[in-house]
Structure formats: structure tokens, C-alpha cells
Design a protein around this motif. Structure first.
Motif, PDB file in Angstrom:
ATOM      1  N   ALA A 273     -38.417 -26.151  30.034  1.00  0.00           N
ATOM      2  CA  ALA A 273     -37.997 -27.466  30.517  1.00  0.00           C
ATOM      3  C   ALA A 273     -39.104 -28.475  30.253  1.00  0.00           C
ATOM      4  O   ALA A 273     -40.292 -28.151  30.329  1.00  0.00           O
ATOM      5  CB  ALA A 273     -37.696 -27.402  32.008  1.00  0.00           C
ATOM      6  N   LEU A 274     -38.710 -29.676  29.906  1.00  0.00           N
ATOM      7  CA  LEU A 274     -39.673 -30.718  29.553  1.00  0.00           C
ATOM      8  C   LEU A 274     -39.386 -31.951  30.386  1.00  0.00           C
ATOM      9  O   LEU A 274     -38.235 -32.367  30.547  1.00  0.00           O
ATOM     10  CB  LEU A 274     -39.531 -31.035  28.054  1.00  0.00           C
ATOM     11  N   ARG A 275     -40.453 -32.522  30.927  1.00  0.00           N
ATOM     12  CA  ARG A 275     -40.292 -33.751  31.705  1.00  0.00           C
ATOM     13  C   ARG A 275     -40.268 -34.936  30.737  1.00  0.00           C
ATOM     14  O   ARG A 275     -41.131 -35.073  29.879  1.00  0.00           O
ATOM     15  CB  ARG A 275     -41.487 -33.884  32.651  1.00  0.00           C
ATOM     16  N   LEU A 276     -39.245 -35.775  30.878  1.00  0.00           N
ATOM     17  CA  LEU A 276     -39.153 -36.984  30.058  1.00  0.00           C
ATOM     18  C   LEU A 276     -39.425 -38.172  30.967  1.00  0.00           C
ATOM     19  O   LEU A 276     -38.573 -38.558  31.746  1.00  0.00           O
ATOM     20  CB  LEU A 276     -37.763 -37.139  29.444  1.00  0.00           C
ATOM     21  N   GLY A 277     -40.585 -38.735  30.884  1.00  0.00           N
ATOM     22  CA  GLY A 277     -40.952 -39.825  31.777  1.00  0.00           C
ATOM     23  C   GLY A 277     -40.884 -39.307  33.205  1.00  0.00           C
ATOM     24  O   GLY A 277     -41.120 -38.142  33.462  1.00  0.00           O
ATOM     25  N   ASN A 278     -40.537 -40.162  34.118  1.00  0.00           N
ATOM     26  CA  ASN A 278     -40.365 -39.651  35.474  1.00  0.00           C
ATOM     27  C   ASN A 278     -38.894 -39.716  35.835  1.00  0.00           C
ATOM     28  O   ASN A 278     -38.527 -39.947  36.970  1.00  0.00           O
ATOM     29  CB  ASN A 278     -41.197 -40.462  36.463  1.00  0.00           C
ATOM     30  N   MET A 279     -38.021 -39.565  34.844  1.00  0.00           N
ATOM     31  CA  MET A 279     -36.631 -39.803  35.153  1.00  0.00           C
ATOM     32  C   MET A 279     -35.678 -38.759  34.621  1.00  0.00           C
ATOM     33  O   MET A 279     -34.566 -38.684  35.079  1.00  0.00           O
ATOM     34  CB  MET A 279     -36.227 -41.162  34.618  1.00  0.00           C
ATOM     35  N   ALA A 280     -36.083 -37.960  33.701  1.00  0.00           N
ATOM     36  CA  ALA A 280     -35.115 -37.014  33.170  1.00  0.00           C
ATOM     37  C   ALA A 280     -35.799 -35.728  32.754  1.00  0.00           C
ATOM     38  O   ALA A 280     -37.017 -35.661  32.667  1.00  0.00           O
ATOM     39  CB  ALA A 280     -34.389 -37.623  31.982  1.00  0.00           C
ATOM     40  N   ARG A 281     -34.963 -34.744  32.527  1.00  0.00           N
ATOM     41  CA  ARG A 281     -35.463 -33.427  32.174  1.00  0.00           C
ATOM     42  C   ARG A 281     -34.713 -32.952  30.937  1.00  0.00           C
ATOM     43  O   ARG A 281     -33.525 -33.215  30.790  1.00  0.00           O
ATOM     44  CB  ARG A 281     -35.176 -32.485  33.336  1.00  0.00           C
ATOM     45  N   LEU A 282     -35.444 -32.271  30.084  1.00  0.00           N
ATOM     46  CA  LEU A 282     -34.824 -31.709  28.892  1.00  0.00           C
ATOM     47  C   LEU A 282     -34.999 -30.205  28.973  1.00  0.00           C
ATOM     48  O   LEU A 282     -36.074 -29.733  29.307  1.00  0.00           O
ATOM     49  CB  LEU A 282     -35.561 -32.281  27.689  1.00  0.00           C
ATOM     50  N   GLU A 283     -33.939 -29.476  28.718  1.00  0.00           N
ATOM     51  CA  GLU A 283     -34.031 -28.020  28.813  1.00  0.00           C
ATOM     52  C   GLU A 283     -33.541 -27.374  27.531  1.00  0.00           C
ATOM     53  O   GLU A 283     -32.537 -27.786  26.976  1.00  0.00           O
ATOM     54  CB  GLU A 283     -33.136 -27.509  29.955  1.00  0.00           C
ATOM     55  N   VAL A 284     -34.254 -26.382  27.085  1.00  0.00           N
ATOM     56  CA  VAL A 284     -33.747 -25.529  26.014  1.00  0.00           C
ATOM     57  C   VAL A 284     -33.717 -24.121  26.595  1.00  0.00           C
ATOM     58  O   VAL A 284     -34.752 -23.606  27.002  1.00  0.00           O
ATOM     59  CB  VAL A 284     -34.665 -25.568  24.777  1.00  0.00           C
ATOM     60  N   ASN A 285     -32.545 -23.559  26.660  1.00  0.00           N
ATOM     61  CA  ASN A 285     -32.400 -22.268  27.322  1.00  0.00           C
ATOM     62  C   ASN A 285     -31.764 -21.245  26.397  1.00  0.00           C
ATOM     63  O   ASN A 285     -31.004 -21.594  25.495  1.00  0.00           O
ATOM     64  CB  ASN A 285     -31.497 -22.388  28.561  1.00  0.00           C
TER      65      ASN A 285
END
Lengths: 467, 267
Positions: free
Chosen positions: A429-441
Motif C-alpha cells: 500500500a502506498l500513501r498518496l499525499g494525505n488523502m488517498a491510498r494506492l494498493e497493489v495486491n
């Protein structure tokens, strides 16, 4: 409803910082306790200056700083000055605020007297910009214009247009009016148009309407929103091969609904919380006029525990029930519940769980879903304290079910367990700014129904609210 | 993705053509009693007549949102198996693809004549119906707005009536019919009926045996003759009643294919 868009919650940020700063201060205090006894220094605020006010009205400023006069020692002055600064910031009228504390001078000065000066800079009458942001599983371009503080008491008018990568587009004109008072009430009214396409359900819809929202806090952390929305929905098939069950729903409908949203967010971070819980309860009654009628209740609960240093265990549970109010009223597919997808039950395609007709997801009247996560930092901690903190690895198990459960069913528990879908996997999981999350699962669907659309293997998700 | 979907649609339509006529074919149209409008009614009747001429089984399925459900946005539409086809022309070619045709034995000249007369009916009688329904004030207020708005809750009914009216007026402006007076419109209809009547003289059907043109004319004539609530609607019916050959043709189809008595026309 349409996409939920995320913006950085500045307020939270500042609050978080403050807590850290304060605790930091305390630690420093301990070290230098011999030198200065903060609590012992008697102090009193004689005067408060606010520099840089132009169109902001005095009364709302007075509300923010009044407490400062009650301070009795120096530490109190510092804390209250900080709180006053936060309150000023919350008004949304100022670009930056700085605080100076000096001893009081002049003929009327008391022996322990202090003068506090707030240097503020008001926002321009009209601001605007183009930015990108992240909605649920799509990126979007946002063009917005804002007229902050137009009447001097924090009122603002804003116009926004967003265009998403998945052919959604939204247009919104809103007026926001904060009120004075202990419960921090805010009134918002907006006119909106939202266009969205759902290839997995084979339909597209255009919603146009009016939203009235009244938000207030019943205690400092419990927020309520009372809303009324009236919107005209134009529901259309995406293509000729759309299932006939979806086609039957085509046409216009008018929905008039009352909503109450209760939210309590005690987490210490939006994206990768280490402790605290989130609770949200949404109740909606549609059918106050119009031809769409139902009662819908939905809840979300998430809780986080730090197991060891940097290893966080997260549990979440969400569920919802919808009941029709009258046989004459319609329930549109756009209002129903769907499950599956990278933000919901992973290992399934978007809306992949539950009834389908010729490949199009149909939606259900009830659902529940649960998730267990174990978050850990990157192995061997590369980029510790910096770049590496943007990433987390996680193991997860998701479960959920949809259906038309009856709440008065005596075998409710076994009904909702029957055909339960379970998937598990691991990912980054990757934090994108302080507003969203990106996940590769990498997902492994474990139990699923015949009609479900599973997606085993790599799944990619981007969004704000994850299960 | 949409382009490939459209292609797949087309291919499927071609493939589907080879299947026999399904038993559960349904014709979707608006509610006849409380909702349907003049020109829609005519088109739905025309398709019904055509399918009966072909001796194909179908069930009429009334739906309030039939227009929105239709892939072309126009009623009626046919659901045959997995296929959805709308309007008379589309349905005719869908049926032809299954090897059923009313115009098989027609020569090229008759076929192109038939097409010309069909477009005459579309461009004159159908447009006149739209004009009377949406431009004539009395008809709009007493019939069209009530029926068109009947399926929507307040205030959506007013919004929709307005939107639909603007849409129709825009179409009439393009066709240069909007500025015409009711009298001029009726004259156009009379000229059109004269041409049709001349072609039909001395024959039971336009080209010997019944074809889609007969179905289309029947749909319009039957609708106009049976809907005479306002002055303008009555005038339109009176124009058609002047042509005995046409009313007789309509009565013939009623009795032969639709199996209903047509005393309504003269009652």
C-alpha cells in the motif's frame, strides 16, 4: 450515490501536529524543569491585537480569542493562544496566521501583563485552481473557483468541475455558511450535476439536484450531518448488450431524501492509522415526494491496534440494510448495495459479488463485509523515516455477503453466513499525499458463488475508503 | 471499449437473425389508455399491424418508461430472445433477416415506391400529429401535457413536458413546420392523403398484397380517427375522413388482421 472525493483534511493535520508538538514541549519541559517552572509563572493577557483584518467581521474573531483573556499562568497563555490560532484557522478566512507574545507596556499595563498579537493575512476575494485528486478507484481533474469569506463571516461560494478517468464528471455550485456557537454548525447548500458510468452494471446515470446540508458537532469528536437532497436521475443503458433487467430500469426518476450521517473519527491518521477507531452511521429515508422510496441504513466501523512497533492490526466491519417503503415507489439500481472490488472485498471484480444478469451486476438490498489487515513497514526498512514511510506491506483476509436478508428471520445468522465469500492475499500500500491510498495486491478468492466475478491474482486499487 | 461493444452488438444481431422467431417476443410500448401520444400510438399500431400481417406471435407489454428503455429512444421496441430492436423500419429488417418478408415478390420499382410512400407518411402525417400534439395550445394543455406528464411525479412532470415540447418544436423548426398555421398543416395532410388515395384507388392494398406501407398508414389513420378530443384533433380526423378509399383501407386491415370492429370511425 456518486463518487466520494477526497481532499486533504487540513484541520486534522494541524490537530495531529499540535498533539505531537505539545507532547514534545512537555518532554523538553521535563529536561529544563530546574530552569523554568512554566506553570508557576503568573501571567495575564492585557491586550490582544489582530493585525491584517480587512473584511472579516469583528464578532467572529472575538469568539475565537475570548478564552485567551481567562488565562492565569504563562503555560495557559501559550495553550490558549494556540487554540485561538486553530479556531481562527478553522474559519477558513486566512492564508497564514502567526502569533507573537510580548510583555505589556504603556500606562495601563499590569505587572504580569502580556500582549498577544495575531498577524493574519486574509485570503483573496477570488481564488481558483486546477488540481488532480483521487476518487474511488479513479483519478480526476478538478477545476475550481472559490470566493472565500464573501460576507465577512466565513461564508464562501465555490464552483467545482471534476472530470474523472472513468468518464465520470461532476459539476457543483455551493454556498457554505458557518455559524457561531458551541456546536460549530455549518450550513451548506449546493446545486450539482453528476455523470457516472458503470460498465460492470451496464448503465450510466446523470443526476441533477439540490443538496441542503446542516452539519454540527454534538461533542468535540462526534459530527452530525442532516441532509435533504432532491435530485432527478436519468438512468440509461450503456450499450445494446446491456442486460434486459438493467434496461427495464431506464428512464427518469425523482428522488427526495432525508439523511442523517453520524461520524466519529478517533484515528490518528487517515491513510495508515496506528491506533483509534472510526465509526460512521448513515440513515436515509427516501420518498418525501418523488417516486423513489426506501429506508436505508448503513454503518462502517474500523479499529486499529499497534501490536508491536510499526506493526498495526486493523479490523473493519461494514453493513447495510434497505427496505422498500411502498410498492408504488421505485428502488433504483443506483441506490442499491454492491460488493466486490479492490476497495471492498478484494479478489473480486468491481461489483463482482452477488446477483448478475447477463454479466451485469444487479445490486442487493442487504450486505455485510469485514476485513482483517496486518500492516507492517517495508521489509529491511529502506528509506526509514522518509520515503519508506509512504509504503506499507499488508496481509489481509476479506469476507462478505450480499442478499435480501430479512432482519426478523429467526435463522438470520445462518442466512447471512450462507454463501459467504472469503478472499485473502497480500500486497503493498502506498500513501498518496494525505488523502488517498494506492494498493497493489495479490489476491486469492477462497469461497465464492457460481455467478460471482472473481479476480484472482494482481489487483490494483486506488481510493479513500477501503474495507 | 464501446466501439468494440457496438461491433459485437452488430455481429450478434446478424447471428441472431438466423434463429427462428422466439415464442416469447414482446412488444414494449407506453400505456395506451393514460399515457401514449398521437404519433407514438400510430407507430405502435403500425408495428402491431405489421407483425400480425407476418403472422408472428407477440405480446404487447405496456411500460411507463418504454421510451427510455428503447435503444433508439423511440417506441415501440421489440424484444425477441436476447435481441432488442426498435421502430418499424428496424423491426421490418429484423424480421426480413429471419427470412420472413411481405415484399419478397415485389420488384425493385415497387420496393422503392413503397419506401417513398412510407417516408411521405412519416414526413407529413406523423409531423402533423406532432404539430397538433405539441404546438396547438388546446391539444397540448388538455391532452399532450396531461398524458406525457402522467408517469412523472410533481415537479418532474412539468420539467419533462417542457423539455419534450422544446425538443419537438426544435424538430418542427428544422422541418420548417413550426411557423405553419393549423390550416396550412391540414392542407399538407390533405395533399398527402390525396396522393395516397390516388395510389390506392381500385386496389385492396397498395401493391396488391399487404406490406409495411399498409401497416404504417393503418397505424396513423386508425390513431387519428379514434382520437378526437380537441378541435384540432377533430379537424385532422375530418381531413382524413374525406378520403373514403383510405378509411376503407384502414377498416379492411382492422377486420382482416387486427380482428376488431371499426365502427368507431363513423360512430
Amino acid at each position: 450515490m456518486g463518487t466520494v472525493h477526497a481532499k486533504a483534511d487540513d484541520r486534522r493535520n494541524i490537530l495531529g501536529d499540535t498533539v505531537e508538538n505539545l507532547s514534545g514541549n512537555e518532554r523538553q519541559q521535563d529536561k529544563r524543569q530546574e530552569d523554568i517552572q512554566w506553570e508557576g509563572v503568573r501571567a495575564r493577557v492585557d491586550k490582544i491585537h489582530i493585525d491584517g483584518l480587512a473584511r472579516t467581521k469583528d464578532d467572529i474573531i472575538e469568539d475565537c480569542i475570548r478564552d485567551l483573556f481567562k488565562a492565569s499562568d504563562f503555560q495557559d497563555v501559550l495553550l490558549k493562544a494556540h487554540r485561538a490560532r486553530l479556531k481562527l484557522d478553522e474559519l477558513g478566512c486566512f492564508k497564514n496566521i502567526s502569533v507573537y507574545i510580548d510583555t505589556s507596556k504603556g500606562p495601563n499595563a499590569t505587572p504580569d501583563g502580556l500582549e498577544v498579537t495575531f498577524n493574519v493575512k486574509e485570503l483573496k476575494r477570488l481564488t481558483g485552481g486546477i488540481s488532480t485528486h483521487v476518487g474511488n478507484n479513479e483519478g480526476a481533474l478538478l477545476v475550481g473557483m472559490k470566493a472565500p469569506n464573501i460576507l465577512g463571516r466565513g461564508e464562501r461560494v465555490q464552483v467545482e468541475y471534476t472530470h474523472g478517468s472513468k468518464k465520470t464528471s461532476n459539476f457543483n455550485i455551493g454556498f457554505v455558511k458557518p455559524f457561531r456557537g458551541r456546536h460549530r454548525p455549518v450550513f451548506t447548500t449546493s446545486l450539482f450535476q453528476a455523470h457516472s458510468e458503470w460498465p460492470t452494471s451496464g448503465y450510466k446515470s446523470i443526476e441533477r439536484g439540490l443538496l441542503l446540508d446542516f452539519a454540527f458537532h454534538s461533542s468535540s469528536l462526534v459530527k452530525h450531518n442532516l441532509q435533504w437532497s432532491g435530485d432527478v436521475r436519468d438512468f440509461n443503458c450503456l450499450s445494446r448488450s446491456t442486460s434486459f433487467d438493467v434496461r427495464e430500469q431506464s428512464g427518469l426518476s425523482l428522488k427526495s431524501a432525508l439523511r442523517h450521517i453520524l461520524s466519529m473519527d478517533l484515528r490518528d491518521d487517515l491513510i495508515f492509522p496506528t491506533q483509534g477507531s472510526l465509526f460512521e452511521l448513515t440513515s436515509e429515508f427516501a420518498g418525501l415526494g418523488g417516486d423513489v422510496g426506501f429506508i436505508k441504513n448503513k454503518f462502517t466501523f474500523q479499529s486499529n491496534y499497534s501490536v508491536m512497533e510499526d506493526i498495526v492490526f486493523q479490523g473493519s466491519l461494514t453493513g447495510g440494510v434497505m427496505t422498500p417503503t411502498s410498492p408504488d415507489m421505485k428502488i433504483s439500481m443506483a441506490d442499491m448495495f454492491y460488493l466486490g472490488g479492490p476497495l471492498s472485498v478484494r479478489g473480486f471484480q468491481l461489483r463482482g459479488v452477488g446477483p448478475h444478469s447477463e454479466g451485469n451486476a444487479l445490486g442487493s438490498m442487504c450486505y455485510w463485509a469485514a476485513g482483517l489487515h496486518l500492516f507492517a513497514p517495508l521489509p529491511f526498512r529502506p528509506g526509514r523515516g522518509g520515503f519508506g514511510e509512504l509504503f506499507r506491506t499488508h496481509l489481509f483476509v476479506n469476507a462478505g455477503n450480499v442478499g435480501d436478508f430479512k432482519l426478523d428471520d429467526s435463522n438470520l445468522l445462518s442466512t447471512i453466513q450462507k454463501n459467504m465469500r472469503v478472499s485473502y492475499g497480500l500486497g503493498l500500500a502506498l500513501r498518496l499525499g494525505n488523502m488517498a491510498r494506492l494498493e497493489v495486491n495479490y489476491c486469492f478468492p477462497l469461497t465464492f458463488d457460481k455467478g460471482d466475478h472473481t479476480q484472482s491474482g494482481v489487483q490494483f486499487g486506488i481510493g479513500v475508503k477501503f474495507l | 471499449m464501446l466501439n468494440t461493444m457496438a461491433l459485437i452488438d452488430r455481429v450478434q444481431l446478424e447471428l441472431g437473425a438466423q434463429e427462428p422467431w422466439p415464442k416469447d417476443a414482446k412488444l414494449y410500448q407506453p400505456y395506451e389508455v393514460e399515457q401514449i401520444l398521437l404519433s407514438d400510438n400510430a407507430n405502435c399500431l403500425a408495428v402491431q399491424a405489421f407483425l400480425k400481417m407476418c403472422n408472428l406471435d407477440f405480446v404487447v407489454e405496456p411500460r411507463a418508461n418504454a421510451e427510455a428503455m428503447s435503444p433508439s429512444g423511440k417506441v415501440p421496441f421489440l424484444k425477441a430472445g436476447a435481441f432488442v430492436v426498435s421502430e418499424l423500419e428496424g423491426i421490418v429488417s429484423f424480421v426480413n433477416n429471419k427470412g420472413i418478408s411481405l415484399t419478397e415478390k415485389f420488384d425493385q420499382e415497387a420496393k422503392s415506391d413503397m419506401r417513398a410512400y412510407m417516408s411521405l407518411v412519416h414526413n407529413v402525417i406523423e409531423v402533423a400529429e406532432l404539430y397538433i400534439s405539441w404546438v396547438d395550445k388546446e391539444t397540448y394543455n388538455e391532452v399532450t401535457s396531461v398524458r406525457n406528464g402522467s408517469i412523472y411525479p410533481w415537479p418532474l412532470n412539468h420539467i419533462q413536458n417542457r423539455a419534450k415540447r422544446n425538443q419537438v418544436i426544435k424538430k418542427l423548426k428544422v422541418l420548417q413546420w413550426y411557423k405553419k398555421s393549423t390550416k396550412e398543416v391540414l392542407e399538407e395532410v390533405e395533399n398527402c392523403c390525396q396522393a395516397l388515395s390516388d395510389r390506392l384507388e381500385g386496389k385492396e392494398y397498395f401493391f396488391g398484397t399487404s406490406c409495411e406501407l399498409d401497416a404504417l398508414l393503418y397505424g396513423h389513420v386508425h390513431t387519428v380517427l379514434t382520437n378526437t378530443k380537441t378541435v384540432a384533433m377533430k379537424k385532422l380526423a375530418d381531413v382524413i375522413k374525406k378520403f373514403n378509399i383510405i378509411t376503407e383501407h384502414c377498416r379492411r386491415i382492422d377486420e382482416q388482421f387486427m380482428r376488431r370492429s371499426s365502427c368507431v370511425y363513423f360512430g
